[in-house]
Design a protein around this motif. Structure first.
Motif, short mmCIF file in Angstrom:
data_model
loop_
_atom_site.label_atom_id
_atom_site.label_comp_id
_atom_site.label_asym_id
_atom_site.label_seq_id
_atom_site.Cartn_x
_atom_site.Cartn_y
_atom_site.Cartn_z
N ASP A 233 0.84 -1.19 0.00
CA ASP A 233 0.00 0.00 0.00
C ASP A 233 0.88 1.25 0.00
OD1 ASP A 233 -0.21 1.43 2.93
OD2 ASP A 233 0.35 -0.69 3.06
N ASP A 234 0.33 2.34 -0.55
CA ASP A 234 1.13 3.53 -0.80
C ASP A 234 1.59 4.26 0.45
OD1 ASP A 234 1.29 3.44 -3.55
OD2 ASP A 234 -0.60 4.48 -3.86
N GLY B 70 5.79 14.77 -0.53
CA GLY B 70 6.86 14.69 0.45
C GLY B 70 7.23 13.29 0.88
N PHE B 71 6.66 12.28 0.21
CA PHE B 71 6.92 10.89 0.59
C PHE B 71 7.56 10.11 -0.56
CE2 PHE B 71 3.03 11.88 3.16
CZ PHE B 71 3.67 11.93 4.39
N VAL B 72 8.24 9.03 -0.20
CA VAL B 72 8.80 8.10 -1.17
C VAL B 72 7.73 7.08 -1.53
CG1 VAL B 72 10.47 6.22 -1.51
CG2 VAL B 72 11.19 8.36 -0.41
N TRP B 73 7.47 6.90 -2.82
CA TRP B 73 6.48 5.94 -3.30
C TRP B 73 7.18 4.81 -4.06
CZ3 TRP B 73 2.25 7.13 -0.86
CH2 TRP B 73 1.96 8.47 -0.59
N ASP B 74 6.53 3.65 -4.09
CA ASP B 74 7.10 2.51 -4.81
C ASP B 74 7.43 2.86 -6.25
OD1 ASP B 74 7.10 0.75 -2.71
OD2 ASP B 74 5.33 -0.37 -3.34
N ALA C 60 6.50 6.02 -14.72
CA ALA C 60 5.96 4.91 -13.93
C ALA C 60 4.54 5.25 -13.50
CB ALA C 60 6.83 4.67 -12.69
N CYS C 61 3.63 4.29 -13.68
CA CYS C 61 2.22 4.52 -13.39
C CYS C 61 1.65 3.41 -12.53
CB CYS C 61 1.40 4.59 -14.69
SG CYS C 61 1.92 5.90 -15.82
N GLU C 62 0.60 3.75 -11.79
CA GLU C 62 -0.19 2.75 -11.07
C GLU C 62 -1.62 2.84 -11.57
OE1 GLU C 62 -0.11 1.91 -6.95
OE2 GLU C 62 1.87 2.81 -6.66
N ASP C 63 -2.29 1.71 -11.63
CA ASP C 63 -3.67 1.68 -12.13
C ASP C 63 -4.65 2.13 -11.05
OD1 ASP C 63 -3.23 0.80 -14.77
OD2 ASP C 63 -2.89 -1.24 -14.04
N ARG C 64 -4.60 3.42 -10.71
CA ARG C 64 -5.54 3.95 -9.72
C ARG C 64 -6.65 4.76 -10.40
NH1 ARG C 64 -0.85 5.03 -6.39
NH2 ARG C 64 -0.84 7.18 -7.09
N ASN D 5 11.87 -4.12 -6.65
CA ASN D 5 10.57 -3.89 -6.03
C ASN D 5 9.51 -4.49 -6.96
OD1 ASN D 5 7.98 -2.69 -5.35
ND2 ASN D 5 9.10 -1.21 -4.12
N LYS D 6 8.76 -5.46 -6.47
CA LYS D 6 7.84 -6.24 -7.30
C LYS D 6 6.38 -5.82 -7.14
CE LYS D 6 11.29 -8.59 -8.81
NZ LYS D 6 11.82 -8.30 -10.18
N ASN D 7 6.15 -4.57 -6.77
CA ASN D 7 4.77 -4.08 -6.66
C ASN D 7 4.02 -4.39 -7.95
OD1 ASN D 7 2.38 -2.52 -6.59
ND2 ASN D 7 3.34 -1.05 -5.22
N PRO D 8 2.97 -5.24 -7.88
CA PRO D 8 2.31 -5.68 -9.11
C PRO D 8 1.45 -4.62 -9.79
CG PRO D 8 1.14 -6.52 -7.19
CD PRO D 8 2.39 -5.85 -6.67
N LYS D 9 1.23 -3.49 -9.11
CA LYS D 9 0.36 -2.45 -9.67
C LYS D 9 1.11 -1.44 -10.53
CE LYS D 9 -0.97 -1.43 -5.54
NZ LYS D 9 -1.62 -0.76 -4.37
N VAL D 10 2.45 -1.49 -10.49
CA VAL D 10 3.25 -0.48 -11.18
C VAL D 10 3.72 -0.99 -12.54
CG1 VAL D 10 5.33 0.95 -11.06
CG2 VAL D 10 4.01 0.49 -8.98
#
Length: 268
Positions: free
Chosen positions: A66-67, A98-102, A219-223, A251-256
């Motif tokens: 989660d983000d 201000g945060f680090v995202w996947d 880089a994109c996420e399906d949101r 990093n294997k985040n499947p949404k990216v």
């Protein structure tokens, strides 16, 4: 009368028990939520102190995608990147930027492993850089590149702070669609499409910052599928190649996933 009073007493007693049972149920739910949060915290239990997340420890587990999993840390320690340590400060007072995202880390690894753009001394710009994690990881791993981080004015102090230890990185303000100048060999953007209101403004900014050989990696996420599809349509009208690819990252985040774009058209 006695029977009626006894019945009313029983009704009151049942309501009281029901209220107490509900209270116990809610307390149990709260305990379960706290236990769940504790399990999430264990995925990054090797941090050097309470304010620092050791990112390599997170990568070794990757139990949560989660983000908001990193937002309680003041800084993220990426260990040795290139030939020196990289620690990225976070700042919750400036919002999500201000945060680090996947997606930022994933894009950095993907781009650093793509060799087709790294000849010579390429110029690189990151849009919506936020903490600057993408551009700074790239700057460390591709030291011959000159990397410029950009975002809104309120993010400039954070970008300057994080880029101060990288000799080949600078930071500045860039508002999409306004005062766009210069052209770059590589354009980066992590999660810039998901939250935009003007997909054409972003597409036009990327177009204006490009020359005919520019490589673009986003880089994109399906949101927000609607925003992504609208943006993709604009890009296809401006560039010959607009494709989606699977990230090359630890990093294997499947949404990216990654947009890879090139071939600027001259008829815009």
């Amino acid at each position: 009368m006695a029977t009626m009073m006894h019945s009313e007493y029983n009704d009151d007693y049942d309501a009281y028990n029901d209220m107490m049972n509900r209270g116990a149920f809610l307390r149990n739910l709260r305990r379960m939520a706290e236990q769940d949060e504790a399990q999430r915290d264990e995925s990054s239990n090797d941090q050097t102190d309470s304010d620092t997340l050791c990112y390599q420890s997170y990568l070794s587990v990757q139990a949560v995608y989660d983000d908001y999993k990193h937002v309680n840390y003041r800084q993220v320690d990426f260990g040795i990147v290139g030939d020196s340590p990289l620690v990225i400060a976070q700042d919750r007072t400036v919002g999500k930027g201000g945060f680090v995202w996947d997606s930022g880390y994933i894009l950095a690894e993907h781009v650093s492993r793509a060799k087709e753009w790294q000849a010579g001394s390429p110029s690189v710009v990151e849009l919506g850089a936020g903490t600057g994690v993408t551009g700074l990881c790239v700057a460390r791993q591709v030291p011959q590149a000159n990397v410029h981080l950009t975002d809104l004015p309120e993010l400039l102090p954070l970008m300057e702070k994080n880029s101060s230890t990288s000799k080949n990185a600078t930071a500045g303000v860039l508002e999409w669609g306004r005062n766009v100048s210069g052209q770059y060999d590589v354009i980066l953007g992590a999660d810039v499409v998901a939250s935009i209101y003007d997909s054409y403004g972003l597409a036009k900014t990327i177009y204006d910052l490009s020359h005919e050989r520019t490589k673009i990696y986003l880089a994109c996420e399906d949101r927000l599928a609607g925003s992504i599809e609208g943006f993709e349509g604009h890009m296809k009208s401006m560039f010959d190649h607009v494709g989606r690819s699977k990230p090359n990252s630890a990093n294997k985040n499947p949404k990216v996933w990654i947009f890879e774009i090139h071939g600027k058209r001259s008829n815009q």
